[in-house]
Design a protein around this motif. Structure first.
Motif, PDB file in Angstrom:
ATOM      1  N   GLY A 124      47.757 -15.631  43.172  1.00  0.00           N
ATOM      2  CA  GLY A 124      48.687 -14.500  43.170  1.00  0.00           C
ATOM      3  C   GLY A 124      48.088 -13.268  42.518  1.00  0.00           C
ATOM      4  N   LYS A 125      47.365 -13.464  41.439  1.00  0.00           N
ATOM      5  CA  LYS A 125      46.721 -12.338  40.758  1.00  0.00           C
ATOM      6  C   LYS A 125      45.664 -11.679  41.650  1.00  0.00           C
ATOM      7  N   VAL A 126      44.890 -12.504  42.338  1.00  0.00           N
ATOM      8  CA  VAL A 126      43.857 -11.956  43.219  1.00  0.00           C
ATOM      9  C   VAL A 126      44.500 -11.231  44.396  1.00  0.00           C
ATOM     10  N   GLN A 127      45.566 -11.787  44.954  1.00  0.00           N
ATOM     11  CA  GLN A 127      46.278 -11.114  46.050  1.00  0.00           C
ATOM     12  C   GLN A 127      46.799  -9.756  45.601  1.00  0.00           C
ATOM     13  N   MET A 128      47.355  -9.686  44.407  1.00  0.00           N
ATOM     14  CA  MET A 128      47.849  -8.408  43.896  1.00  0.00           C
ATOM     15  C   MET A 128      46.703  -7.426  43.699  1.00  0.00           C
ATOM     16  N   ALA A 129      45.570  -7.900  43.215  1.00  0.00           N
ATOM     17  CA  ALA A 129      44.412  -7.027  43.027  1.00  0.00           C
ATOM     18  C   ALA A 129      43.937  -6.481  44.367  1.00  0.00           C
ATOM     19  N   ILE A 130      43.938  -7.322  45.398  1.00  0.00           N
ATOM     20  CA  ILE A 130      43.533  -6.872  46.737  1.00  0.00           C
ATOM     21  C   ILE A 130      44.511  -5.823  47.259  1.00  0.00           C
ATOM     22  N   GLU A 131      45.806  -6.045  47.040  1.00  0.00           N
ATOM     23  CA  GLU A 131      46.818  -5.090  47.492  1.00  0.00           C
ATOM     24  C   GLU A 131      46.675  -3.737  46.792  1.00  0.00           C
ATOM     25  N   HIS A 132      46.212  -3.738  45.565  1.00  0.00           N
ATOM     26  CA  HIS A 132      46.095  -2.495  44.802  1.00  0.00           C
ATOM     27  C   HIS A 132      44.746  -1.798  44.995  1.00  0.00           C
ATOM     28  N   LEU A 133      43.926  -2.303  45.877  1.00  0.00           N
ATOM     29  CA  LEU A 133      42.642  -1.652  46.139  1.00  0.00           C
ATOM     30  C   LEU A 133      42.820  -0.263  46.750  1.00  0.00           C
ATOM     31  N   ALA A 134      43.933  -0.041  47.418  1.00  0.00           N
ATOM     32  CA  ALA A 134      44.178   1.255  48.057  1.00  0.00           C
ATOM     33  C   ALA A 134      44.196   2.391  47.035  1.00  0.00           C
ATOM     34  N   ALA A 135      44.531   2.074  45.798  1.00  0.00           N
ATOM     35  CA  ALA A 135      44.592   3.100  44.759  1.00  0.00           C
ATOM     36  C   ALA A 135      43.212   3.413  44.182  1.00  0.00           C
ATOM     37  N   ARG A 136      42.208   2.677  44.614  1.00  0.00           N
ATOM     38  CA  ARG A 136      40.838   2.857  44.109  1.00  0.00           C
ATOM     39  C   ARG A 136      40.050   3.805  45.007  1.00  0.00           C
ATOM     40  N   THR A 137      38.929   4.258  44.519  1.00  0.00           N
ATOM     41  CA  THR A 137      38.045   5.087  45.334  1.00  0.00           C
ATOM     42  C   THR A 137      37.377   4.207  46.389  1.00  0.00           C
ATOM     43  N   GLU A 138      36.832   4.848  47.400  1.00  0.00           N
ATOM     44  CA  GLU A 138      36.163   4.104  48.472  1.00  0.00           C
ATOM     45  C   GLU A 138      35.005   3.268  47.918  1.00  0.00           C
ATOM     46  N   GLN A 139      34.268   3.840  47.012  1.00  0.00           N
ATOM     47  CA  GLN A 139      33.138   3.121  46.419  1.00  0.00           C
ATOM     48  C   GLN A 139      33.615   1.874  45.665  1.00  0.00           C
ATOM     49  N   GLU A 140      34.688   2.013  44.895  1.00  0.00           N
ATOM     50  CA  GLU A 140      35.235   0.868  44.167  1.00  0.00           C
ATOM     51  C   GLU A 140      35.741  -0.203  45.127  1.00  0.00           C
ATOM     52  N   ARG A 141      36.405   0.232  46.199  1.00  0.00           N
ATOM     53  CA  ARG A 141      36.900  -0.733  47.193  1.00  0.00           C
ATOM     54  C   ARG A 141      35.751  -1.513  47.806  1.00  0.00           C
TER      55      ARG A 141
END
Length: 61
Positions: free
Chosen positions: A21-38
């Motif tokens: 669940g934690k990893v799924q939430m982290a994946i969902e919140h990738l949109a808030a990151r920069t392209e490089q971070e994603r």
């Protein structure tokens, strides 16, 4: 008296489900990151998810 304590998780299935669940939430919140971070984080998160699901599938039912 020599006591040996077993610190293995008592509820491994529950612990794995929480971690998934934690990893799924982290994946969902990738949109808030920069392209490089994603680009850096997505493969690591997806790899971690595969390992967690594999471990979950290997547990006895």
């Amino acid at each position: 008296m020599n006591n040996i304590f077993d610190f293995q998780p008592v509820y491994p299935r529950h612990d794995l489900m929480i971690e998934i669940g934690k990893v799924q939430m982290a994946i969902e919140h990738l949109a808030a990151r920069t392209e490089q971070e994603r680009q850096q984080l997505r493969p690591r998160l997806e790899s971690h998810m595969v390992r967690l699901r594999s471990a979950l599938n290997q547990l006895a039912a």
